[in-house]
Design an enzyme around this catalytic site. Structure first.
Site, mmCIF file in Angstrom:
data_model
loop_
_atom_site.group_PDB
_atom_site.id
_atom_site.type_symbol
_atom_site.label_atom_id
_atom_site.label_comp_id
_atom_site.label_asym_id
_atom_site.label_seq_id
_atom_site.Cartn_x
_atom_site.Cartn_y
_atom_site.Cartn_z
ATOM 1 C CG ASP A 546 24.168 -21.331 -4.530
ATOM 2 O OD1 ASP A 546 23.215 -20.609 -4.887
ATOM 3 O OD2 ASP A 546 25.201 -20.881 -4.006
ATOM 4 C CD GLN A 548 15.672 -22.521 -3.634
ATOM 5 O OE1 GLN A 548 15.026 -23.529 -3.894
ATOM 6 N NE2 GLN A 548 15.611 -21.423 -4.366
ATOM 7 C CB CYS A 549 20.661 -27.769 -2.397
ATOM 8 S SG CYS A 549 19.356 -27.836 -3.646
ATOM 9 C CB THR A 550 22.391 -29.397 2.607
ATOM 10 O OG1 THR A 550 21.211 -28.997 3.300
ATOM 11 C CG2 THR A 550 23.546 -29.491 3.575
#
Length: 679
Positions: A546, A548-550
């Protein structure tokens, strides 16, 4: 000047009624449609073709003339009436010749007189009463050179002229001097619907004991037969308060020829749009009607003249716009130019189009900002990104497709390609490159590539006018901030939380001005890092999925991206550009610093509350990105300084004096003696 003033000044008992002809506009879309019909339908025929034109019921505050327009939408649509468009229509004829020689030899006088005779017949027969749009006839003589895309056009708007001129019987009066206040208010309310729903500007005004009504011209005979007061009203589309519009001239001809009236009471309604809304100028005019001959068609005038007062055809060279790509460019600019015509006359579309924008980051924000820039007519957009399109990207990142994720294409290149496919007139370029970041050391074998990336990024920033910082991590924004400050560029920084966002413009630096960091100066604005007392460092290592992602609410990037572009456009219209001082919150309707609105330093948005607040943050003299010590270090040592920061971000704290400041604070705490009685 007001007509009543002219009467009072000159002491005149009568004054000639003045009329102003139309100024004509033929939209490029008409010529494109006509070209297709010429090739597919008309071919070599030179027969007369019925067409429809229109003119606005509401004039703009900057408009001197009433403009008569021919567009593809209305010209060839026999069902077009102007209803629900706030426009009135005129019905005319186009005669197009096949050669320029035939055009020059065309009996223009005869064609004009034929149209005038048709007008006269429509008045005598009563057709012009049943359909008042027939009182605005026109003839359009054209030659279309389809090889060179040059179009010749000459307009004529026949009006019938009597013996002598139409004159005022007395000084024109404002409506409130003739009607009651309730009648005037009622009239204005009725006019709103009339303008929106009628095809012609003419009507009969009926007064009853408690209200006024607008009746069609067909009621003239009934009013005359019943010996009632006859008041003929019209929406005058000419903005000048002293001059009547061209169609009014044929209205007077109708009254003189059909009903043999020698005088008439008219209600002139000039409706205009200004900064505060719709304005009504209502006047009652008592007019002596010129005498018309008993038999035969009266003399007619009405050829459109050029600025030199000569009857000459207009020539439009549309070679550029008739090409599909060029036509797309014209269509893209249409709404923007309409804003300039009526609402924002000082909108500098050429400046916006020529602004070069560099988007560092081609993710969700980069895609949405690029589309907004395209909507504003920005032609030069460059992307910088090192990532590839993944399967999760296309649904949120609007410049990518499922096939892009299948093929694993680079975002920067795919985004530039899609922009060009959306609008071929856009100069979009993508650069696949990594932005070096503090806390991410460069291995010896990669130093040359890293140095080249820094040099390339510096060159791109120097070549562009506005820099958008859109990368995901804080440390990724450090180098672009340093380089943007070094090259003195307008920098927009947009950051997203889960349901909050930040849109800010970096303050411009003037290191030679000792007062530039004065806390009371509104042009003292900080950058993205000015609130920090620590250097940016590696925040990407050892992150969960979570992280690592926007992870944001889907609509957030659209809101933040559009606000960033709107802020950029407003700043560019400020005389000081990126040095414009920060505007604080203002009341709705209050004066703003630019025609487009205010130019705040920061916009902080809170989606759960659907609320924005404007923040002004000052520059920090020890900022790790934009302070003088950092810019001097980069200026003197270039990549060596950058490499040192990449290897050890604490270098930034040492150079700016933050390390010394922290040490001093620690020493002060150690030197403090504590007495147990103090607890």
């Amino acid at each position: 000047r007001d007509i009543s003033f002219i009467f009072a000044r000159d002491g005149m008992e009568q004054k000639t009624v003045l009329f102003r002809p139309f100024k004509t506009i033929i939209d490029a879309s008409y010529w494109y449609e006509f070209t297709q019909k010429k090739l597919d339908i008309y071919k070599l025929s030179e027969d007369q073709i019925p067409i429809t034109g229109d003119y606005h019921a509401i004039s703009g505050q900057y408009t001197e003339f009433s403009h008569f327009s021919i567009t593809a939408r209305s010209a060839f649509d026999e069902q077009f009436t102007g209803v629900n468009t706030s426009k009135f229509i005129g019905k005319g004829t186009v005669i197009n010749t096949n050669t320029i020689e035939a055009y020059k030899k065309l009996d223009k006088k005869q064609a004009f007189n034929d149209k005038a005779a048709e007008l006269y017949d429509n008045i005598l027969s009563g057709a012009a009463i049943q359909d008042p749009s027939l009182l605005t006839p026109f003839i359009l003589l054209t030659f279309a050179d389809l090889k060179k895309y040059k179009f010749h056009s000459l307009f004529g708007f026949p009006v019938l002229v009597g013996d002598g001129v139409h004159t005022y019987k007395n000084i024109p009066k404002l409506a409130q001097d003739v009607f009651t206040g309730d009648e005037v208010d009622n009239l204005k309310n009725i006019l709103r619907d009339f303008i929106h729903n009628e095809v012609s500007p003419f009507f009969v005004l009926q007064r009853t004991s408690d209200q006024v009504n607008l009746l069609p011209l067909t009621e003239i005979e009934s009013v005359l037969d019943n010996d009632e007061e006859l008041i003929i009203g019209y929406i005058d589309t000419n903005h000048d308060p002293n001059v009547a519009g061209w169609p009014v001239r044929n209205l007077l001809a109708l009254l003189g020829i059909k009903f043999h009236l020698q005088e008439a009471r008219l209600l002139s309604c000039k409706v205009s749009m200004n900064d505060s809304g719709i304005d009504y100028l209502l006047k009652v005019l008592d007019v002596n009607i010129a005498t018309f001959p008993e038999d035969g068609v009266p003399k007619a005038v009405g050829w459109e003249k050029n600025d030199q007062k000569k009857i000459r055809p207009k020539i439009m060279d549309l070679a550029a716009t008739m090409d599909p790509t060029k036509l797309a460019e014209s269509a893209v600019d249409l709404n923007l130019k309409l804003m300039r015509w009526r609402i924002l006359p000082n909108l500098d579309l050429e400046m916006i189009a020529n602004t070069k924008c560099l988007l560092i980051g081609a993710g969700t924000l980069g895609c949405n900002i690029a589309r907004s820039l395209l909507s504003w007519g920005v032609r030069n957009i460059t992307f910088v990104d090192s990532g590839k399109v993944s399967f999760s990207n296309p649904v949120r990142q609007t410049l990518y497709t499922f096939k892009d994720s299948q093929d694993g294409v680079f975002k920067a290149e795919a985004a530039a390609d899609m922009l060009t496919r959306i609008f071929p007139g856009c100069n979009a370029v993508g650069h696949v490159m990594t932005v070096p970041m503090p806390g991410h050391p460069v291995q010896k074998k990669h130093e040359k590539k890293s140095a080249a990336d820094v040099e390339k990024l510096s060159q791109l920033i120097e070549e562009h006018d506005v820099i958008y910082q859109l990368l995901d991590s804080r440390e990724a924004r450090w180098l672009p901030t340093v380089l943007s400050t070094y090259h003195d560029k307008l920098t927009m920084n947009i950051a997203l939380g889960f349901d909050t966002y930040l849109v800010m413009r970096h303050g411009a630096r003037d290191f030679d001005d000792p007062t530039s960091l004065d806390l009371n100066r509104l042009d003292n604005m900080g950058c993205y890092f000015c609130n920090d007392v620590m250097a940016p460092r590696d925040s990407l290592t050892d992150r969960t999925l979570d992280q690592q992602c926007t992870v944001t609410r889907p609509g957030l990037s659209f809101i933040a991206g559009s606000q960033a572009v709107e802020l950029m456009v407003s700043v560019l219209h400020h005389p000081l550009k990126q040095r414009a001082p920060a505007d604080k919150s203002a009341e709705f309707g209050s004066k703003t610093s630019t025609e487009l609105g205010n130019v705040p330093h920061q916009i902080r948005g809170f989606l759960p509350l659907f609320k924005n607040i404007l923040v002004h943050g000052q520059a920090y003299d020890k900022c790790v990105a934009c302070s003088k010590s950092i810019i001097d270090a980069y200026s003197e040592n270039g990549f060596e300084f950058i490499k040192q920061v990449l290897d050890d971000p604490i270098t930034l704290e040492d150079i700016t004096g933050i390390t010394a400041m922290k040490q001093k604070q620690d020493e002060m705490i150690d030197d403090m003696s504590w007495d147990s009685e103090d607890f």
